[in-house]
Motif scaffolding. Sequence first.
Motif, mmCIF file in Angstrom:
data_model
loop_
_atom_site.group_PDB
_atom_site.id
_atom_site.type_symbol
_atom_site.label_atom_id
_atom_site.label_comp_id
_atom_site.label_asym_id
_atom_site.label_seq_id
_atom_site.Cartn_x
_atom_site.Cartn_y
_atom_site.Cartn_z
ATOM 1 N N ALA A 131 -75.235 129.682 103.323
ATOM 2 C CA ALA A 131 -76.561 129.975 103.879
ATOM 3 C C ALA A 131 -76.688 131.458 104.232
ATOM 4 C CB ALA A 131 -76.802 129.105 105.108
ATOM 5 N N GLU A 132 -75.636 132.035 104.794
ATOM 6 C CA GLU A 132 -75.670 133.457 105.158
ATOM 7 C C GLU A 132 -75.808 134.345 103.917
ATOM 8 O OE1 GLU A 132 -72.895 133.169 109.200
ATOM 9 O OE2 GLU A 132 -72.003 133.742 107.282
ATOM 10 N N LEU A 133 -75.067 133.978 102.864
ATOM 11 C CA LEU A 133 -75.157 134.759 101.631
ATOM 12 C C LEU A 133 -76.518 134.569 100.963
ATOM 13 C CD1 LEU A 133 -71.587 134.003 100.193
ATOM 14 C CD2 LEU A 133 -72.379 136.139 101.237
ATOM 15 N N TYR A 134 -77.023 133.346 101.037
ATOM 16 C CA TYR A 134 -78.351 133.062 100.471
ATOM 17 C C TYR A 134 -79.420 133.855 101.212
ATOM 18 C CZ TYR A 134 -82.387 130.339 98.890
ATOM 19 O OH TYR A 134 -83.605 129.963 98.343
ATOM 20 N N ALA A 135 -79.300 133.915 102.551
ATOM 21 C CA ALA A 135 -80.284 134.644 103.358
ATOM 22 C C ALA A 135 -80.258 136.141 103.059
ATOM 23 C CB ALA A 135 -80.018 134.402 104.841
ATOM 24 N N GLN A 136 -79.108 136.652 102.594
ATOM 25 C CA GLN A 136 -78.998 138.070 102.248
ATOM 26 C C GLN A 136 -79.526 138.361 100.849
ATOM 27 O OE1 GLN A 136 -74.956 139.492 102.925
ATOM 28 N NE2 GLN A 136 -74.770 138.148 104.731
ATOM 29 N N GLY A 137 -79.938 137.315 100.146
ATOM 30 C CA GLY A 137 -80.496 137.507 98.815
ATOM 31 C C GLY A 137 -79.460 137.817 97.755
ATOM 32 N N LEU A 138 -78.183 137.478 98.000
ATOM 33 C CA LEU A 138 -77.118 137.769 97.039
ATOM 34 C C LEU A 138 -77.076 136.714 95.935
ATOM 35 C CD1 LEU A 138 -74.318 138.782 99.558
ATOM 36 C CD2 LEU A 138 -75.846 140.299 98.282
ATOM 37 N N GLN A 139 -76.671 137.132 94.749
ATOM 38 C CA GLN A 139 -76.599 136.238 93.605
ATOM 39 C C GLN A 139 -75.295 135.430 93.643
ATOM 40 O OE1 GLN A 139 -79.173 135.909 91.474
ATOM 41 N NE2 GLN A 139 -80.232 137.377 92.823
ATOM 42 N N ASN A 140 -75.273 134.340 92.861
ATOM 43 C CA ASN A 140 -74.114 133.448 92.866
ATOM 44 C C ASN A 140 -72.830 134.131 92.426
ATOM 45 O OD1 ASN A 140 -75.604 131.360 93.800
ATOM 46 N ND2 ASN A 140 -75.782 130.262 91.839
ATOM 47 N N ASP A 141 -72.928 135.083 91.496
ATOM 48 C CA ASP A 141 -71.713 135.747 91.034
ATOM 49 C C ASP A 141 -71.065 136.552 92.159
ATOM 50 O OD1 ASP A 141 -73.830 137.503 91.089
ATOM 51 O OD2 ASP A 141 -73.134 138.689 89.377
ATOM 52 N N VAL A 142 -71.890 137.027 93.102
ATOM 53 C CA VAL A 142 -71.356 137.726 94.263
ATOM 54 C C VAL A 142 -70.657 136.740 95.194
ATOM 55 C CG1 VAL A 142 -71.913 139.192 96.249
ATOM 56 C CG2 VAL A 142 -73.130 139.498 94.079
ATOM 57 N N TRP A 143 -71.233 135.534 95.279
ATOM 58 C CA TRP A 143 -70.633 134.498 96.134
ATOM 59 C C TRP A 143 -69.185 134.221 95.723
ATOM 60 C CZ3 TRP A 143 -74.313 129.894 97.553
ATOM 61 C CH2 TRP A 143 -75.555 130.405 97.991
ATOM 62 N N GLN A 144 -68.957 134.221 94.404
ATOM 63 C CA GLN A 144 -67.635 133.841 93.909
ATOM 64 C C GLN A 144 -66.549 134.794 94.389
ATOM 65 O OE1 GLN A 144 -67.650 130.927 92.456
ATOM 66 N NE2 GLN A 144 -69.890 130.960 92.612
ATOM 67 N N ASN A 145 -66.926 136.025 94.714
ATOM 68 C CA ASN A 145 -65.957 137.034 95.139
ATOM 69 C C ASN A 145 -65.917 137.217 96.645
ATOM 70 O OD1 ASN A 145 -65.268 137.648 92.418
ATOM 71 N ND2 ASN A 145 -67.115 138.920 92.253
ATOM 72 N N ASP A 146 -66.629 136.373 97.362
ATOM 73 C CA ASP A 146 -66.646 136.492 98.820
ATOM 74 C C ASP A 146 -65.331 135.968 99.397
ATOM 75 O OD1 ASP A 146 -68.383 136.881 101.358
ATOM 76 O OD2 ASP A 146 -67.565 134.841 101.565
ATOM 77 N N ASP A 147 -64.666 136.811 100.181
ATOM 78 C CA ASP A 147 -63.344 136.462 100.721
ATOM 79 C C ASP A 147 -63.397 135.253 101.642
ATOM 80 O OD1 ASP A 147 -62.191 138.517 99.338
ATOM 81 O OD2 ASP A 147 -62.247 139.927 101.022
ATOM 82 N N MET A 148 -64.448 135.156 102.470
ATOM 83 C CA MET A 148 -64.557 134.027 103.393
ATOM 84 C C MET A 148 -64.711 132.710 102.617
ATOM 85 S SD MET A 148 -66.951 135.550 106.460
ATOM 86 C CE MET A 148 -66.903 134.009 107.353
ATOM 87 N N ARG A 149 -65.582 132.725 101.612
ATOM 88 C CA ARG A 149 -65.761 131.510 100.801
ATOM 89 C C ARG A 149 -64.467 131.141 100.094
ATOM 90 N NH1 ARG A 149 -68.364 130.547 96.798
ATOM 91 N NH2 ARG A 149 -69.307 128.515 97.247
ATOM 92 N N SER A 150 -63.762 132.135 99.576
ATOM 93 C CA SER A 150 -62.505 131.871 98.868
ATOM 94 C C SER A 150 -61.484 131.205 99.792
ATOM 95 C CB SER A 150 -61.936 133.177 98.310
ATOM 96 O OG SER A 150 -62.821 133.740 97.354
ATOM 97 N N ALA A 151 -61.430 131.673 101.038
ATOM 98 C CA ALA A 151 -60.504 131.077 102.007
ATOM 99 C C ALA A 151 -60.891 129.633 102.308
ATOM 100 C CB ALA A 151 -60.495 131.901 103.289
ATOM 101 N N TYR A 152 -62.205 129.380 102.449
ATOM 102 C CA TYR A 152 -62.666 128.017 102.723
ATOM 103 C C TYR A 152 -62.390 127.102 101.530
ATOM 104 C CZ TYR A 152 -65.252 130.281 106.547
ATOM 105 O OH TYR A 152 -65.596 130.999 107.653
ATOM 106 N N ILE A 153 -62.583 127.636 100.328
ATOM 107 C CA ILE A 153 -62.341 126.835 99.124
ATOM 108 C C ILE A 153 -60.866 126.454 99.025
ATOM 109 C CG2 ILE A 153 -62.277 126.932 96.601
ATOM 110 C CD1 ILE A 153 -64.867 128.590 96.731
ATOM 111 N N ALA A 154 -59.984 127.382 99.363
ATOM 112 C CA ALA A 154 -58.546 127.084 99.340
ATOM 113 C C ALA A 154 -58.205 125.987 100.338
ATOM 114 C CB ALA A 154 -57.751 128.353 99.637
#
Length: 587
Positions: A457-480
Amino acid sequence: MNTKRLSKLALLCGSFSALFSLTLISFHADISLIAFPLSLAFTAFFLFSSIKKLFSENKLVFISVVRELLQYLPYVLLVAFVFRRAGEYGTPFALDVISVILWLLASALTLVLLHYLNPKYISKVSGEWASFVEKQKAEKKNPASKSLVKSSVRELLSWIDALVQAVFMVLLLNIFIVQLYEIPSESMVPEFLVKDRVVVFKTLSGPKFPLSEVGLPYLKKYKRGDIVVFRNPHYSNDRKSEVRTFLSQLVYMCTLTKVNLNVDENGNQKADPLVKRVCGLEGEQLMMQDGILYSRTKDSPEFKAVDSDSSWATWNLNDVKPSLKSGIRDFPLRDSDYAEMLSVEEERRSLNLSEAASECKKIAASFESVFKKLPNSKKGRISFSDEQLDVYSLFINSSYLTASLLSSENGSVWFSDFMSDWCKGNPDFAGDLYAEANYRLNIMIKLVAGKMILRNAELYAQGLQNDVWQNDDMRSAYIAEAQKLYSYVMLLDLRNMPVFPANDENGNPRYIPENCYFMMGDNRFNSLDMRHSYDRWNAKLTNFDSYSVTYTSDMAPQYVSRSRMLGTTSYRFWPVSRAGVPGHTGK
């Protein structure tokens, strides 16, 4: 013994056989109609050959005919017994008892008659009979007295005769005394490897005549740790399936183990019978958590660990004897996977519920803040099904769930309820370690899923594209972290078991009934045993959360009645290098 007494024995044997035939009369238009004429025709031919031709007319050539008929009489009557009970309708227990008694009497007299008709003892019956038999022996030794064709046909028939009799003899031995089994799967690794061959002793386990409840009494009292062979309760136990099982066993032996007709309705080979270990006894209520089996009884109401279970339960095959590893085909977990599983269990046990509740509410509040900042173009109300709350769906579809929540009028409210509904109660698990563990696991999954959705939601609110999401360190940690939890949930029904039998609706314990047992395989991560169903469904992790995470489950524990248990594994004779009485060979 003289011919007169022998003729009376033959008449008595035929009479028992004829009375047995009368018990097979059927008035149903199905396969059971075959039984009576089959049994009666064979009996009549036997009586005609023995009483009329051999004893009344003194045609000594019928000595061998009568001897051959006597050898087959018990087997033909047994086949007729099966045919009578193979129809749509069964037979009363009392009639089964009468049939079995008459079969036993006829079979016993058969053995007596065969003894005196044996060429070795024929001289005790009559000198004339002895001379005739000696003359036949002399003719057989003189090749000039018979053609090559006749000799070959006679030799072939003798081999067929020996084979058929051997099959029926082995069948009787298999039913009532002992049977050999080949281990088909790795559910009992490291105790048994695939292709191990074991001897199963049956006599003390109350074997019954096919398709009836008449047989030897139950003398075996099973104890925890016994390795038993039993009929698979997952399959139908109706008359039709039992007939198929009996006939498939017969064909299996006739074809020297090359043809197995014991298949299910889809044509797949049945996993029947099964070889497992007795882990639960009558009068017990069981539970398994983190690989530890617990039990309690009416006299000991507190769950206590079953220490002996750890001596044969195998969770990490990487630790078995090096000499056995080459014979194991499947290692369900690597050492790293096993260590990761243990770390999840430790994290779950040490989870601080108060801190978790605060964190869940904080995540919900942060999501609401993002939700309110987005343009007011939200439409409709949202609600997710149990399938959408599946742990795999929660993690893999987190982006879709986030978008759905942010675009719905009640998205923030639903997410807040999802994250914190469990906080409203203070459940009393009353010693139910399984329920408490899954309650905590549900919270752990929600914390990770909530963080993923909030970050989306935070990344969506910033208007970032999905390809940027894939490189987000916080998301990567949560995915692991999500991957680790998902991997654990995949093992959940193999590692643990709810209280069984389940308590009644008032919460009172229920126990395994008398003469019933609970079985599991030693190779707990690779054993489809009495913990599991052959079907799978979507199940909630906990009933103490209206928005519980769900997972795909096959957990359906069941006990096995003593009547379906065939015997215990008494000896492993193959491979020779591991021959011996089964124990804990892999430990």
